[in-house]
Design a protein around this motif. Structure first.
Motif: not given
Length: 158
Positions: A14, A41, A77, A80, A82-83, A87, A89
């Motif tokens: 991300i 993050i 991460v 994906f 709870n980004c 942001f 991906q």
């Protein structure tokens, strides 16, 4: 210059991307946007950062400093979920890479790139694969202007 061959699995990244060319370099811009948001993050796999480039298929055969490509400032991460909301991906595809260690500042990076693409690659028996190129910025990365800074340069090969 020594290199290692490494095979990687797909990675979830991300960050932020921008379209740019070498003539209209926006690298600093994208990192200035990314770095202040890094603390948001909470599910990074490590503290290593990815400076990633997605080049058009003929980028190196018809090289021009005005050819556009996509540049990313990113981090890997675990998933994906709870980004942070703004942001982007990206899934870095699995594949084989030649990995070189670059030591020095941005000006010295030009010499590293000239060696990799002008000397090593033509003699290596490998061809560039159509996957992203990236630099891995780990603990020994001290900033783009530091003469003792180190980063791994990952070149997709087949």
């Amino acid at each position: 210059m020594k290199f290692e061959l490494k095979e990687i699995e797909a990675k979830m990244l991300i960050g932020y991307s921008v379209t740019m060319s070498l003539a209209e370099n926006k690298t600093q811009e994208i990192w200035k946007k990314f770095m202040p948001k890094l603390k948001e993050i909470k599910h990074a796999k490590s503290a290593d950062l990815y400076s990633l480039q997605i080049y058009p298929m003929d980028y190196y055969t018809k090289f021009s400093p005005f050819t556009s490509f996509t540049k990313w400032a990113a981090i890997e991460v675990k998933d994906f979920e709870n980004c942070p909301i703004d942001f982007q991906q990206f899934i870095l595809p699995a594949g084989k890479y030649a990995v070189f260690l670059h030591k020095g500042n941005t000006e010295q990076f030009i010499k590293t790139a000239q060696y990799i693409y002008g000397e090593w690659l033509p003699k290596s028996g490998f061809k560039l694969d159509d996957r992203p190129h990236f630099e891995l910025l780990g603990d020994t990365y001290l900033g783009h202007e530091h003469p003792d800074s180190e980063e791994e340069v990952w070149i997709p090969i087949k």
